[in-house]
Design a protein around this motif. Structure first.
Motif, PDB file in Angstrom:
ATOM      1  N   SER A  88       0.813  -1.217   0.000  1.00  0.00           N
ATOM      2  CA  SER A  88       0.000   0.000   0.000  1.00  0.00           C
ATOM      3  C   SER A  88       0.846   1.266   0.000  1.00  0.00           C
ATOM      4  CB  SER A  88      -0.945  -0.003   1.201  1.00  0.00           C
ATOM      5  OG  SER A  88      -0.710  -1.078   2.044  1.00  0.00           O
ATOM      6  N   VAL A  89       2.175   1.105  -0.050  1.00  0.00           N
ATOM      7  CA  VAL A  89       3.059   2.269  -0.034  1.00  0.00           C
ATOM      8  C   VAL A  89       2.781   3.174  -1.231  1.00  0.00           C
ATOM      9  CG1 VAL A  89       5.461   2.986  -0.312  1.00  0.00           C
ATOM     10  CG2 VAL A  89       4.893   1.199   1.298  1.00  0.00           C
ATOM     11  N   ARG A  90       2.608   2.545  -2.390  1.00  0.00           N
ATOM     12  CA  ARG A  90       2.443   3.311  -3.616  1.00  0.00           C
ATOM     13  C   ARG A  90       1.225   4.238  -3.534  1.00  0.00           C
ATOM     14  NH1 ARG A  90       2.909   0.664  -9.493  1.00  0.00           N
ATOM     15  NH2 ARG A  90       4.363  -0.585  -8.304  1.00  0.00           N
ATOM     16  N   ALA A  91       0.089   3.659  -3.144  1.00  0.00           N
ATOM     17  CA  ALA A  91      -1.146   4.445  -3.082  1.00  0.00           C
ATOM     18  C   ALA A  91      -1.024   5.554  -2.049  1.00  0.00           C
ATOM     19  CB  ALA A  91      -2.315   3.526  -2.752  1.00  0.00           C
ATOM     20  N   ALA A  92      -0.401   5.232  -0.902  1.00  0.00           N
ATOM     21  CA  ALA A  92      -0.269   6.232   0.162  1.00  0.00           C
ATOM     22  C   ALA A  92       0.600   7.394  -0.293  1.00  0.00           C
ATOM     23  CB  ALA A  92       0.315   5.568   1.404  1.00  0.00           C
ATOM     24  N   VAL A  93       1.722   7.082  -0.948  1.00  0.00           N
ATOM     25  CA  VAL A  93       2.622   8.142  -1.414  1.00  0.00           C
ATOM     26  C   VAL A  93       1.921   8.995  -2.461  1.00  0.00           C
ATOM     27  CG1 VAL A  93       4.758   8.603  -2.684  1.00  0.00           C
ATOM     28  CG2 VAL A  93       4.739   6.906  -0.882  1.00  0.00           C
ATOM     29  N   TYR A 116      18.721  -5.099   2.169  1.00  0.00           N
ATOM     30  CA  TYR A 116      18.754  -4.200   1.015  1.00  0.00           C
ATOM     31  C   TYR A 116      17.514  -4.403   0.154  1.00  0.00           C
ATOM     32  CZ  TYR A 116      20.637  -2.440  -3.448  1.00  0.00           C
ATOM     33  OH  TYR A 116      20.850  -1.786  -4.624  1.00  0.00           O
ATOM     34  N   ASN A 117      17.037  -5.634   0.109  1.00  0.00           N
ATOM     35  CA  ASN A 117      15.891  -5.953  -0.736  1.00  0.00           C
ATOM     36  C   ASN A 117      14.661  -5.141  -0.347  1.00  0.00           C
ATOM     37  OD1 ASN A 117      14.712  -7.339  -2.813  1.00  0.00           O
ATOM     38  ND2 ASN A 117      14.043  -9.026  -1.517  1.00  0.00           N
ATOM     39  N   THR A 118      14.398  -5.046   0.948  1.00  0.00           N
ATOM     40  CA  THR A 118      13.241  -4.280   1.415  1.00  0.00           C
ATOM     41  C   THR A 118      13.407  -2.810   1.072  1.00  0.00           C
ATOM     42  OG1 THR A 118      13.365  -5.777   3.276  1.00  0.00           O
ATOM     43  CG2 THR A 118      11.719  -4.054   3.401  1.00  0.00           C
ATOM     44  N   TYR A 119      14.600  -2.303   1.322  1.00  0.00           N
ATOM     45  CA  TYR A 119      14.900  -0.908   1.022  1.00  0.00           C
ATOM     46  C   TYR A 119      14.677  -0.614  -0.457  1.00  0.00           C
ATOM     47  CZ  TYR A 119      17.937   3.167   0.309  1.00  0.00           C
ATOM     48  OH  TYR A 119      18.445   4.379  -0.047  1.00  0.00           O
ATOM     49  N   PHE A 120      15.177  -1.504  -1.283  1.00  0.00           N
ATOM     50  CA  PHE A 120      15.030  -1.347  -2.730  1.00  0.00           C
ATOM     51  C   PHE A 120      13.557  -1.350  -3.117  1.00  0.00           C
ATOM     52  CE2 PHE A 120      15.047  -2.696  -7.136  1.00  0.00           C
ATOM     53  CZ  PHE A 120      16.135  -2.040  -7.663  1.00  0.00           C
ATOM     54  N   GLU A 121      12.807  -2.224  -2.495  1.00  0.00           N
ATOM     55  CA  GLU A 121      11.393  -2.320  -2.846  1.00  0.00           C
ATOM     56  C   GLU A 121      10.630  -1.064  -2.444  1.00  0.00           C
ATOM     57  OE1 GLU A 121       8.778  -5.984  -1.938  1.00  0.00           O
ATOM     58  OE2 GLU A 121      10.716  -6.667  -2.710  1.00  0.00           O
ATOM     59  N   VAL A 122      10.951  -0.523  -1.267  1.00  0.00           N
ATOM     60  CA  VAL A 122      10.290   0.707  -0.830  1.00  0.00           C
ATOM     61  C   VAL A 122      10.645   1.845  -1.790  1.00  0.00           C
ATOM     62  CG1 VAL A 122      10.155   2.417   1.015  1.00  0.00           C
ATOM     63  CG2 VAL A 122      10.162   0.012   1.573  1.00  0.00           C
ATOM     64  N   MET A 127       9.135   5.521  -6.151  1.00  0.00           N
ATOM     65  CA  MET A 127       9.382   6.017  -7.502  1.00  0.00           C
ATOM     66  C   MET A 127       8.205   5.707  -8.416  1.00  0.00           C
ATOM     67  SD  MET A 127      12.056   7.647  -7.278  1.00  0.00           S
ATOM     68  CE  MET A 127      12.323   8.152  -8.970  1.00  0.00           C
ATOM     69  N   ALA A 128       7.567   4.554  -8.190  1.00  0.00           N
ATOM     70  CA  ALA A 128       6.400   4.186  -9.001  1.00  0.00           C
ATOM     71  C   ALA A 128       5.272   5.176  -8.778  1.00  0.00           C
ATOM     72  CB  ALA A 128       5.957   2.776  -8.651  1.00  0.00           C
ATOM     73  N   ALA A 129       5.097   5.598  -7.521  1.00  0.00           N
ATOM     74  CA  ALA A 129       4.061   6.574  -7.210  1.00  0.00           C
ATOM     75  C   ALA A 129       4.345   7.889  -7.919  1.00  0.00           C
ATOM     76  CB  ALA A 129       3.992   6.786  -5.700  1.00  0.00           C
ATOM     77  N   TYR A 130       5.611   8.325  -7.854  1.00  0.00           N
ATOM     78  CA  TYR A 130       5.984   9.575  -8.518  1.00  0.00           C
ATOM     79  C   TYR A 130       5.749   9.491 -10.024  1.00  0.00           C
ATOM     80  CZ  TYR A 130       8.137  12.056  -4.636  1.00  0.00           C
ATOM     81  OH  TYR A 130       8.351  12.742  -3.485  1.00  0.00           O
TER      82      TYR A 130
END
Lengths: 182, 157
Positions: A88-93, A116-122, A127-130
């Motif tokens: 839900s990060v994308r929608a929230a951002v 690193y994987n989690t960090y990369f995903e966040v 960036m996807a939201a932007y």
């Protein structure tokens, strides 16, 4: 002249049967020694180390325009201190950026033990939201996707929707805050 | 059968004169598409998957940093500890700073502006290493970073 034989001798044709083999060998050499993998990734700009940056960031931060993501050491994502699903990060951002406009700041803090994987995903989700917002804006304004716009048009849109991500660097014991903006 | 003429037609040999040209075409195609491997990667890593990826342009201005488990010449993992490789040799994070400053000096002025560091780190890397690395890059004034990743498909999701 008269003594010479009249019939002209023909130059025999060069035998080129092996050219195919030679070029096959070159082809195989290139296939073996080269890599096809595309170099692609998430491009980011790090903030420069400056002594006077402390004042800069402090002046701009307004707690209502701040979205604070944290990655805990067991790879859980927290938004403003509460548990949050990565999906839900994308929608929230997207919602946050469109409501707060240019003044927003997204803060990202990763624990030193998180992966690193989690960090990369966040980062990827943000960036996807932007890019979704930018695409939406460019469709409204110019009637085409952001990637297809000209350089000036892209510049205009990226001025309207700037990427403002600040990252907190946890260096060993003490915390050091650095504003990372693009 | 007997209506046909008896003397058998000989099948003419296939003309292979254009075969070299064909293969040369393929060769040139590959030479253009592909880029040569410059470094031998001495660590084993698997980059994370993402969707918002941009391609690296201007290869001459890119330095590569690999983070992964060291492996031997046959591709077997030797140690279980993560190691950092800068361009061609295994180093530690503090050494990277000197190296980056030196390679910046060697670059042409256009490349210097576009200088990018591509971080190819294993998925399992802890953020402590990444944070230290980023801090080092900031100290070396190499501020353009590219976190390398593969495009996410349904399969590797």
């Amino acid at each position: 002249m008269m003594f010479r034989k009249r019939n002209r001798r023909k130059v025999p044709g060069l035998n080129t049967t092996s050219t195919a083999d030679i070029s096959f060998m070159l082809l195989i050499l290139f296939l073996v020694s080269s890599s096809m993998d595309l170099d692609q990734g998430i491009a980011r700009q790090l903030p420069p180390i400056d002594k006077d940056r402390e004042k800069q960031t402090e002046a701009m931060v307004n707690s209502r325009q701040l979205m604070k993501f944290q990655i805990s050491k067991d790879n859980k994502v927290l938004l403003n201190g509460k548990d949050f699903k990565i999906g839900s990060v994308r929608a929230a951002v997207e919602k946050f950026v469109s409501s707060n406009g240019k003044g927003h700041i997204i803060q990202l803090q990763a624990d030193r033990k998180s992966s690193y994987n989690t960090y990369f995903e966040v980062q990827n989700e943000i960036m996807a939201a932007y890019s979704a917002l930018r695409n939406h804006r460019s469709m409204e304004e110019f009637g085409k996707a952001y990637d297809l716009c000209s350089v000036e048009q892209q510049q205009k849109i990226s001025d309207e929707i700037p990427v403002r991500i600040s990252e907190v660097y946890e260096i060993q014991a003490q915390e050091n805050e650095g504003g990372g903006e693009q | 059968m007997s209506f046909y003429r008896r003397h058998g037609h000989e099948i003419p040999a296939l003309n292979t004169a254009s075969l070299p040209d064909l293969i040369f075409t393929i060769l040139f195609f590959f030479m253009l598409v592909v880029h040569m491997r410059k470094v031998t990667v001495k660590v084993k890593y698997q980059v994370p998957a993402g969707t918002e990826l941009t391609r690296l342009v201007n290869k001459s201005a890119v330095s590569y940093i690999y983070i992964g488990k060291p492996m031997n010449g046959w591709g077997q993992v030797e140690k279980d500890r993560l190691q950092v490789q800068m361009n061609d040799k295994l180093t530690s994070i503090p050494e990277i700073k000197q190296y980056l400053i030196r390679s910046r000096e060697e670059m042409s002025s256009e490349d210097r502006q576009a200088m990018t560091v591509s971080i190819k780190a294993d998925q399992q890397t802890d953020m402590g290493t990444i944070i230290d690395l980023k801090q080092t890059l900031r100290e070396a004034n190499a501020l353009k970073v590219n976190y390398s990743g593969v495009y996410r498909t349904e399969k590797n999701k």
